[in-house]
Scaffold this motif. Structure first.
Motif, PDB file in Angstrom:
ATOM      1  N   ALA A  28      10.712 -33.396 -24.163  1.00  0.00           N
ATOM      2  CA  ALA A  28      11.749 -32.452 -24.558  1.00  0.00           C
ATOM      3  C   ALA A  28      12.323 -32.879 -25.895  1.00  0.00           C
ATOM      4  N   ARG A  29      12.745 -31.922 -26.677  1.00  0.00           N
ATOM      5  CA  ARG A  29      13.310 -32.248 -27.982  1.00  0.00           C
ATOM      6  C   ARG A  29      14.799 -32.518 -27.912  1.00  0.00           C
ATOM      7  N   ARG A  30      15.455 -31.865 -27.002  1.00  0.00           N
ATOM      8  CA  ARG A  30      16.911 -32.019 -26.917  1.00  0.00           C
ATOM      9  C   ARG A  30      17.299 -32.150 -25.457  1.00  0.00           C
ATOM     10  N   THR A  31      18.149 -31.278 -24.933  1.00  0.00           N
ATOM     11  CA  THR A  31      18.596 -31.432 -23.548  1.00  0.00           C
ATOM     12  C   THR A  31      17.762 -30.634 -22.558  1.00  0.00           C
ATOM     13  N   GLU A  32      16.885 -29.774 -23.041  1.00  0.00           N
ATOM     14  CA  GLU A  32      16.080 -28.996 -22.125  1.00  0.00           C
ATOM     15  C   GLU A  32      15.062 -29.890 -21.409  1.00  0.00           C
ATOM     16  N   SER A  33      14.481 -29.370 -20.362  1.00  0.00           N
ATOM     17  CA  SER A  33      13.428 -30.110 -19.656  1.00  0.00           C
ATOM     18  C   SER A  33      12.081 -29.652 -20.173  1.00  0.00           C
ATOM     19  N   GLY A  34      11.112 -30.522 -20.054  1.00  0.00           N
ATOM     20  CA  GLY A  34       9.747 -30.195 -20.442  1.00  0.00           C
ATOM     21  C   GLY A  34       8.802 -30.791 -19.421  1.00  0.00           C
ATOM     22  N   ASP A  35       7.523 -30.873 -19.790  1.00  0.00           N
ATOM     23  CA  ASP A  35       6.563 -31.540 -18.920  1.00  0.00           C
ATOM     24  C   ASP A  35       7.114 -32.918 -18.590  1.00  0.00           C
ATOM     25  N   TYR A  36       6.922 -33.369 -17.370  1.00  0.00           N
ATOM     26  CA  TYR A  36       7.468 -34.670 -17.012  1.00  0.00           C
ATOM     27  C   TYR A  36       6.522 -35.450 -16.114  1.00  0.00           C
ATOM     28  N   LEU A  37       6.744 -36.742 -16.083  1.00  0.00           N
ATOM     29  CA  LEU A  37       6.035 -37.669 -15.201  1.00  0.00           C
ATOM     30  C   LEU A  37       7.059 -38.606 -14.580  1.00  0.00           C
ATOM     31  N   SER A  38       6.735 -39.139 -13.422  1.00  0.00           N
ATOM     32  CA  SER A  38       7.571 -40.212 -12.890  1.00  0.00           C
ATOM     33  C   SER A  38       7.471 -41.385 -13.861  1.00  0.00           C
ATOM     34  N   PHE A  39       8.447 -42.257 -13.834  1.00  0.00           N
ATOM     35  CA  PHE A  39       8.466 -43.395 -14.744  1.00  0.00           C
ATOM     36  C   PHE A  39       7.198 -44.244 -14.596  1.00  0.00           C
ATOM     37  N   ASN A  40       6.796 -44.513 -13.349  1.00  0.00           N
ATOM     38  CA  ASN A  40       5.581 -45.311 -13.121  1.00  0.00           C
ATOM     39  C   ASN A  40       4.343 -44.631 -13.686  1.00  0.00           C
ATOM     40  N   ALA A  41       4.211 -43.329 -13.455  1.00  0.00           N
ATOM     41  CA  ALA A  41       3.052 -42.602 -13.971  1.00  0.00           C
ATOM     42  C   ALA A  41       3.059 -42.598 -15.493  1.00  0.00           C
ATOM     43  N   TRP A  42       4.229 -42.439 -16.093  1.00  0.00           N
ATOM     44  CA  TRP A  42       4.350 -42.439 -17.553  1.00  0.00           C
ATOM     45  C   TRP A  42       3.924 -43.779 -18.150  1.00  0.00           C
ATOM     46  N   LEU A  43       4.318 -44.879 -17.508  1.00  0.00           N
ATOM     47  CA  LEU A  43       3.937 -46.199 -18.012  1.00  0.00           C
ATOM     48  C   LEU A  43       2.419 -46.345 -18.081  1.00  0.00           C
ATOM     49  N   LYS A  44       1.715 -45.782 -17.098  1.00  0.00           N
ATOM     50  CA  LYS A  44       0.259 -45.937 -16.994  1.00  0.00           C
ATOM     51  C   LYS A  44      -0.523 -44.870 -17.741  1.00  0.00           C
ATOM     52  N   SER A  45       0.139 -43.773 -18.073  1.00  0.00           N
ATOM     53  CA  SER A  45      -0.542 -42.627 -18.667  1.00  0.00           C
ATOM     54  C   SER A  45      -0.797 -42.821 -20.163  1.00  0.00           C
ATOM     55  N   PRO A  46      -1.953 -42.351 -20.641  1.00  0.00           N
ATOM     56  CA  PRO A  46      -2.161 -42.355 -22.095  1.00  0.00           C
ATOM     57  C   PRO A  46      -1.289 -41.304 -22.792  1.00  0.00           C
ATOM     58  N   ASP A  47      -0.832 -40.289 -22.041  1.00  0.00           N
ATOM     59  CA  ASP A  47       0.062 -39.270 -22.592  1.00  0.00           C
ATOM     60  C   ASP A  47       1.489 -39.795 -22.506  1.00  0.00           C
ATOM     61  N   LYS A  48       2.070 -40.133 -23.619  1.00  0.00           N
ATOM     62  CA  LYS A  48       3.433 -40.670 -23.657  1.00  0.00           C
ATOM     63  C   LYS A  48       4.484 -39.573 -23.761  1.00  0.00           C
ATOM     64  N   LEU A  49       4.034 -38.303 -23.532  1.00  0.00           N
ATOM     65  CA  LEU A  49       4.946 -37.154 -23.481  1.00  0.00           C
ATOM     66  C   LEU A  49       5.768 -36.986 -24.751  1.00  0.00           C
ATOM     67  N   ARG A  50       5.162 -37.264 -25.885  1.00  0.00           N
ATOM     68  CA  ARG A  50       5.859 -37.059 -27.155  1.00  0.00           C
ATOM     69  C   ARG A  50       6.003 -35.550 -27.377  1.00  0.00           C
ATOM     70  N   PRO A  51       7.175 -35.086 -27.790  1.00  0.00           N
ATOM     71  CA  PRO A  51       7.354 -33.659 -28.049  1.00  0.00           C
ATOM     72  C   PRO A  51       6.355 -33.165 -29.088  1.00  0.00           C
ATOM     73  N   ASP A  52       5.919 -31.918 -28.921  1.00  0.00           N
ATOM     74  CA  ASP A  52       4.924 -31.316 -29.809  1.00  0.00           C
ATOM     75  C   ASP A  52       5.628 -30.681 -31.003  1.00  0.00           C
ATOM     76  N   PHE A  53       5.258 -31.108 -32.197  1.00  0.00           N
ATOM     77  CA  PHE A  53       5.816 -30.545 -33.425  1.00  0.00           C
ATOM     78  C   PHE A  53       4.717 -29.901 -34.252  1.00  0.00           C
ATOM     79  N   GLY A  54       3.798 -29.238 -33.560  1.00  0.00           N
ATOM     80  CA  GLY A  54       2.688 -28.575 -34.240  1.00  0.00           C
ATOM     81  C   GLY A  54       3.176 -27.449 -35.132  1.00  0.00           C
ATOM     82  N   PRO A  55       2.238 -26.755 -35.789  1.00  0.00           N
ATOM     83  CA  PRO A  55       2.608 -25.664 -36.700  1.00  0.00           C
ATOM     84  C   PRO A  55       3.471 -24.623 -36.006  1.00  0.00           C
ATOM     85  N   GLY A  56       4.516 -24.202 -36.692  1.00  0.00           N
ATOM     86  CA  GLY A  56       5.386 -23.147 -36.188  1.00  0.00           C
ATOM     87  C   GLY A  56       6.343 -23.578 -35.100  1.00  0.00           C
ATOM     88  N   ARG A  57       6.484 -24.861 -34.859  1.00  0.00           N
ATOM     89  CA  ARG A  57       7.372 -25.318 -33.770  1.00  0.00           C
ATOM     90  C   ARG A  57       8.625 -25.911 -34.320  1.00  0.00           C
TER      91      ARG A  57
END
Length: 170
Positions: free
Chosen positions: A141-170
């Motif tokens: 999430a970029r601010r206070t909204e919710s976005g895709d999420y993982l439990s803390f344990n899953a996030w630690l192990k995941s290659p996806d660190k859930l960085r917000p997407d700042f692609g074109p037009g975002r």
């Protein structure tokens, strides 16, 4: 008084402004209630003299970050003036990448990264207490909204660190 336990492994390095000490103590209890071991410099390394900060202080903090699985950046009004927090964030991001923002949302409900735009590239941590036992979730999430999420344990192990997407037009 019980002797201090000397640890060499932590789940969370809590990056924070010293002016938030009272908040940090309460937060430490909540994080520990989720089963985490939390590093807080002035608790775990009381011999560090905050009035005599030096290269030795930085070396101790680097050692402790190497011993930690993640870094949570406690974002408050006081974190804006901290000289150490951005350094800790950058060091840990380059070291392990398991970095998330733990925001304390002001009364108006807005998470403001003005003059700290670099914080927008990190996911945020939510403390959830649905069952009576707190748990941690990391969300994209970029601010206070919710976005895709993982439990803390899953996030630690995941290659996806859930960085917000700042692609074109975002």
């Amino acid at each position: 008084m019980l002797p201090q336990i000397i640890r060499s492994r932590f789940d969370i390095f809590l990056s924070h402004a010293v002016r938030d000490a009272e908040l940090v103590l309460g937060l430490k209890e909540i994080l520990e209630a989720t089963g985490r071991i939390v590093y807080i410099d002035w608790i775990d390394d009381p011999a560090l003299d905050r009035s005599q900060v030096s290269g030795k202080t930085a070396e101790v903090l680097r050692k402790r970050m190497r011993e930690s699985e993640s870094l949570l950046y406690l974002h408050t009004g006081h974190s804006r003036v901290s000289r150490w927090m951005p350094w800790e964030l950058g060091f840990f991001d380059g070291l392990k990448g398991n970095v998330a923002i733990l925001p304390v949302i002001p009364d108006d409900g807005r998470l403001d990264f003005e003059r700290e735009e670099f914080l927008q590239i990190y996911p945020k941590v939510d403390v959830v207490n649905v069952t009576g036992t707190p748990s941690l979730h990391v969300n994209r999430a970029r601010r206070t909204e919710s976005g895709d999420y993982l439990s803390f344990n899953a996030w630690l192990k995941s290659p996806d660190k859930l960085r917000p997407d700042f692609g074109p037009g975002r």
